[in-house]
Design an enzyme around this catalytic site. Structure first.
Site, PDB file in Angstrom:
ATOM      1  N   SER A 106      -3.846  -6.942  -0.644  1.00 44.15           N
ATOM      2  CA  SER A 106      -4.110  -5.674  -1.069  1.00 44.15           C
ATOM      3  C   SER A 106      -2.707  -5.085  -0.953  1.00 44.15           C
ATOM      4  O   SER A 106      -1.216  -5.037  -0.991  1.00 44.15           O
ATOM      5  CB  SER A 106      -4.315  -5.637   0.475  1.00 44.15           C
ATOM      6  N   GLY A 107      -2.983  -3.502  -2.053  1.00 49.49           N
ATOM      7  CA  GLY A 107      -2.203  -2.660  -1.731  1.00 49.49           C
ATOM      8  C   GLY A 107      -1.621  -1.845  -0.507  1.00 49.49           C
ATOM      9  O   GLY A 107      -0.860  -0.501  -1.011  1.00 49.49           O
ATOM     10  N   GLY A 108      -2.821  -2.244   0.530  1.00 49.04           N
ATOM     11  CA  GLY A 108      -2.424  -0.951   1.715  1.00 49.04           C
ATOM     12  C   GLY A 108      -0.784  -1.899   2.222  1.00 49.04           C
ATOM     13  O   GLY A 108      -0.365  -2.266   2.135  1.00 49.04           O
TER      14      GLY A 108
ATOM     15  N   MET B 165      -6.595   4.205  -7.714  1.00 52.83           N
ATOM     16  CA  MET B 165      -7.283   3.241  -7.523  1.00 52.83           C
ATOM     17  C   MET B 165      -8.127   3.437  -9.116  1.00 52.83           C
ATOM     18  O   MET B 165      -8.885   2.350  -9.345  1.00 52.83           O
ATOM     19  CB  MET B 165      -8.516   3.669  -6.572  1.00 52.83           C
TER      20      MET B 165
ATOM     21  N   THR C 124      -6.599  -2.299  -9.481  1.00 49.78           N
ATOM     22  CA  THR C 124      -5.696  -3.154  -9.559  1.00 49.78           C
ATOM     23  C   THR C 124      -5.743  -4.450  -9.370  1.00 49.78           C
ATOM     24  O   THR C 124      -5.299  -5.613  -9.379  1.00 49.78           O
ATOM     25  CB  THR C 124      -4.585  -2.502  -8.327  1.00 49.78           C
TER      26      THR C 124
ATOM     27  N   ASP D 156      -9.490  -7.791  -2.276  1.00 47.98           N
ATOM     28  CA  ASP D 156      -9.206  -6.798  -1.827  1.00 47.98           C
ATOM     29  C   ASP D 156      -9.675  -6.170  -0.308  1.00 47.98           C
ATOM     30  O   ASP D 156     -10.234  -7.332   0.623  1.00 47.98           O
ATOM     31  CB  ASP D 156      -9.418  -5.562  -2.712  1.00 47.98           C
ATOM     32  N   VAL D 157      -8.858  -4.832   0.046  1.00 46.22           N
ATOM     33  CA  VAL D 157      -8.640  -5.348   1.560  1.00 46.22           C
ATOM     34  C   VAL D 157      -9.664  -3.363   2.036  1.00 46.22           C
ATOM     35  O   VAL D 157     -10.681  -3.604   2.041  1.00 46.22           O
ATOM     36  CB  VAL D 157      -8.155  -5.088   3.061  1.00 46.22           C
ATOM     37  N   ASP D 158      -8.884  -2.543   0.942  1.00 42.51           N
ATOM     38  CA  ASP D 158      -9.281  -1.110   1.301  1.00 42.51           C
ATOM     39  C   ASP D 158     -10.116  -0.926   0.584  1.00 42.51           C
ATOM     40  O   ASP D 158     -10.814  -1.397  -0.311  1.00 42.51           O
ATOM     41  CB  ASP D 158      -8.296  -0.092   1.099  1.00 42.51           C
TER      42      ASP D 158
END
Length: 224
Positions: free
Chosen positions: A112-114, A55, A185, A23-25
């Site tokens: 990512s969800g970003g 989240m 997620t 994941d990123v964020d």
């Protein structure tokens, strides 16, 4: 700061991975990029509350994404300002971890969800190619006004990270994928990931901590 090495059985599983998806964020970086973008656009507090619920798995991710972007309505100029005025900060020891994985010939992906547009400035430092990034894509009019996001991206919806991992398996043939992240997620990506490592170096989410195979708060735990 003290950190806890992985237990011996976890080290053996970690050493067997042929691919690690991050994941990123609040994992690779120390903030939630959508919150940073919202601050630039003048609606930071309102969006941070939405992000917290998303989240923690309290709402469908696609609904939270759509609702937050409808409030933010970012322009292309504000997106550029976000990258230039408040560049995302990498988490401690993440570049060391990426280097260690590359030395082991482990494939690295960012799931990512970003937003791709805010992740791309990080790729040179992380030495991750663009085609190893699965993230959401913001869409704009020819005048630079926000017009939506690409709903075809699997990361735009609940359960989408598992879809992204399955795509990676089909395309690259990986057999032993580890997913690392801070949110629900990310937890949803096992399966197809054979192991999920929860990361709490930025925010500890109890549902993630309890659901993870292993939980760390410092990436040095994976360098031992």
């Amino acid at each position: 700061m003290e950190y806890v090495p992985l237990p011996e059985e976890a080290k053996k599983l970690w050493a067997s991975a042929d691919c690690v998806c991050f994941d990123v964020d609040s994992t690779v970086v120390t903030e939630e990029a959508i919150n940073v973008l919202a601050e630039i656009c003048g609606c930071g507090d309102e969006i941070a509350a939405y992000t917290h619920r998303a989240m923690n798995g309290e709402t469908e991710f696609e609904d939270a994404l759509r609702e937050r972007l409808a409030i933010i309505q970012p322009t292309t100029k504000q997106l550029r300002d976000c990258s230039e005025l408040h560049p995302l900060i990498l988490s401690p020891y993440i570049t060391d971890l990426f280097s260690s994985l590359r030395q082991r010939n482990v494939d690295i992906f960012l799931i990512s969800g970003g937003f791709v547009q805010l992740i791309e400035p990080l790729l040179e430092t992380l030495q991750v190619p663009k085609d190893h990034v699965y993230a959401n894509v913001l869409e704009f009019t020819s005048e630079g006004a926000y017009s939506g996001f690409d709903a075809k991206q699997p990361t735009s919806r609940t359960g989408g990270k598992a879809v992204a991992l399955n795509t990676i398996i089909e395309k690259y043939g990986h057999k032993r994928i580890v997913m690392i992240g801070d949110g629900v997620t990310d937890l949803e990506a096992k399966p197809p990931a054979f192991m999920f490592i929860g990361y709490g170096g930025v925010t500890i989410r109890e549902k993630v901590r309890l659901g993870a195979d292993y939980f760390i708060t410092d990436f040095r735990s994976l360098l031992c």
